[in-house]
Design an enzyme around this catalytic site. Structure first.
Site, short mmCIF file in Angstrom:
data_model
loop_
_atom_site.label_atom_id
_atom_site.label_comp_id
_atom_site.label_asym_id
_atom_site.label_seq_id
_atom_site.Cartn_x
_atom_site.Cartn_y
_atom_site.Cartn_z
CB SER A 42 -0.91 -0.02 1.23
OG SER A 42 -0.16 0.03 2.42
CG HIS A 154 -0.94 -5.56 4.11
ND1 HIS A 154 -0.39 -4.94 5.20
CD2 HIS A 154 -0.43 -4.91 3.03
CE1 HIS A 154 0.40 -3.96 4.81
NE2 HIS A 154 0.39 -3.93 3.49
CD GLU A 163 -0.43 -2.45 8.97
OE1 GLU A 163 0.08 -2.05 10.04
OE2 GLU A 163 0.11 -2.30 7.86
CD GLU A 204 2.43 -5.44 7.57
OE1 GLU A 204 1.90 -5.15 8.66
OE2 GLU A 204 2.80 -4.59 6.75
CG ASP A 241 -1.76 1.41 8.53
OD1 ASP A 241 -2.41 2.41 8.14
OD2 ASP A 241 -0.78 0.95 7.91
CD GLU A 284 0.44 3.40 9.92
OE1 GLU A 284 0.64 2.73 10.95
OE2 GLU A 284 0.93 3.12 8.82
CG ASP A 311 2.53 4.81 6.23
OD1 ASP A 311 3.61 5.14 5.74
OD2 ASP A 311 2.01 3.69 6.01
CE LYS A 336 5.38 1.99 6.05
NZ LYS A 336 4.14 2.13 5.25
CG HIS A 364 7.07 -3.92 9.08
ND1 HIS A 364 6.50 -5.16 9.14
CD2 HIS A 364 6.04 -3.06 9.26
CE1 HIS A 364 5.21 -5.07 9.32
NE2 HIS A 364 4.89 -3.81 9.40
CE LYS A 387 2.83 -0.23 10.24
NZ LYS A 387 1.58 0.22 9.68
#
Ligand code: PGA
Ligand code: ZN
Length: 421
Positions: A42, A154, A163, A204, A241, A284, A311, A336, A364, A387
């Site tokens: 994403s 994901h 998430e 993840e 997230d 997030e 993010d 990131k 990550h 995270k």
């Protein structure tokens, strides 16, 4: 002797089975540092560009062009330099690339070199990476944000949010916090299988069950927390997230799984209701990466009690973060390395965020490798949060395991969590 003698690089595989860049930085002294580059699914629209070959090999995802740049132009600009000059090296790479988004040489090529240089420098002075990057005072272990339910881009289920994370804030140490998270993760697995829901995992390492929506995911997490003998709200809290940019279209948010289309204000109301019902510590990307005014309204309404984390909004880049600080569009940033493409720019974004009183979460990507650079980065910067997925799959656990070793190494000097919650 601390001169860079050679760069070597190759294709390796990431956790999704896609090729990625690995770089070795060899010094005249014989010391060397190795780093591997992660990759998002994403990805934010404003991220630095990951160079991919296209065509048929590797289904178009080959990184031969990026590797050729490392062996050619980048080696030409870096070999012979002093490995301790990280900022100068990174600046030289940015100038050599010449584009605003590292699209010519590739952020994957540039970042692989930048990280390998930092590792080689740490090796050269025989320091662990967190100590080399963070200095003698670095001793703060992050609170892990364990992504135990996966949805969105994901996972292959109907959950719109990407998430759902556990944050063991009530622990006394990283080691005990991780243990708490692991215990809840296993209780969650049992609850899901008892309900005949899938316990297959997403990118993840979190479970990706077909649940009716985000409330159900948080209900399961609340129950699993109690099953493990912990209190949701004091021992562990939850984090989201949303990755809202992935389902935003022309100012509207399309929650396909729930069959709803909401505007920015309706999304904000939804988060207020969720935060009233569940102990949510952070949200997030609750809104899209270009919906700045909604971000400011969300922060005004919920920022006192919840960390509003950018993010895709900030993409680890100073100019966007500056705007966010000025407009009070958030109060926290996700970091990131590959969103910006060099170690120095990443450190600069972290510094700016901390100076502005923003919370900092080191992160990550959904496509990862066994490289655990971000574990050291979290300790070096004292960010206080990391995270890096569920406590499952070795690409995720490489980071958690590295933090366990760092905490052991620091012994009584180790601290847990951010200086300021
Ligand atoms: P990504 O997901 O690595 O696929 O972008 C992680 C995140 O959105 O935080
Ligand atoms: Zn995100």
């Amino acid at each position: 002797m601390s001169q860079i003698a050679e760069l070597r690089c190759r294709t390796i595989l990431d956790s999704r089975g896609n090729p990625t860049v690995e770089v070795d930085c060899l010094l005249a002294s014989g010391a060397e540092g190795r780093a591997a580059v992660p990759s998002g699914a994403s990805t934010g629209e404003f991220e630095a560009i990951e160079l991919r070959d296209g065509g048929t090999p590797w289904c178009g995802k080959g990184v031969e062009k990026a590797l050729a740049h490392v062996r050619g132009e980048i080696a030409g600009a870096v070999v012979g330099r002093d490995v301790f000059e990280q900022e100068r090296i990174d600046r030289a790479l940015i100038e050599l690339d010449g584009t605003p988004n590292k699209g010519r040489l590739g952020a994957n090529a540039i970042l692989g070199v930048s990280m390998a240089v930092a590792r080689a420098a740490a090796e050269e002075c025989e320091l662990p990476l967190y100590r080399y990057l963070g200095g003698p005072a670095a001793r703060r272990l992050p609170i892990p944000l364990l992504n135990v339910v996966n949805g969105g881009a994901h996972a292959d289920n109907n959950i719109d949010f990407q998430e759902f994370m556990l944050a063991p804030i009530g622990a006394k140490s990283f080691t005990s916090g991780l243990r708490m998270g692991v215990e809840v993760y296993h209780k969650l697995k049992r609850r899901l299988s008892e309900k005949k829901l899938s316990v297959a995992v997403g990118d993840e390492g979190g479970f990706a069950p077909d649940l009716p929506g985000s409330d159900a995911a948080l209900e399961f997490m609340t129950e699993a927390t109690a099953d493990a003998g912990y209190r949701a709200g004091s021992d562990l809290v939850f984090a989201l997230d949303v990755a809202a940019s992935t389902f935003a279209k022309s100012g509207k948010y399309h929650l396909d799984g729930e069959g709803k289309v909401l505007d920015g204000d309706a999304m904000i109301d939804r988060y207020l209701r969720l935060a009233d019902r569940f102990p949510i510590t952070s949200i997030e990307d609750g809104l899209a990466e270009d919906d700045w005014s909604s971000w400011s309204r969300l922060t005004a309404r919920l920022g006192e009690r919840v960390r509003i984390v950018g993010d895709d909004l900030f993409v680890t880049q100073e100019p966007r973060l500056r705007r966010g600080i000025a407009e009070r569009a958030a109060n926290a940033i996700l970091i990131k390395l590959n969103q910006v493409g060099t170690v120095s720019e990443t450190l600069a974004a972290i510094r700016l965020a901390l100076e502005a009183g923003f919370r900092v979460i080191i992160s990550h990507r959904s496509g990862e490798t066994e490289d655990h650079f971000i574990a050291d980065l979290a300790v070096a910067t004292g960010a206080g949060w990391i995270k890096t997925g569920a406590p499952c799959r070795s690409d995720r656990n490489a980071k958690y395991n590295r933090l366990l070793r760092i905490e052991e190494e620091l012994g009584a000097a180790a601290a847990y969590g951010p200086l300021q919650m």
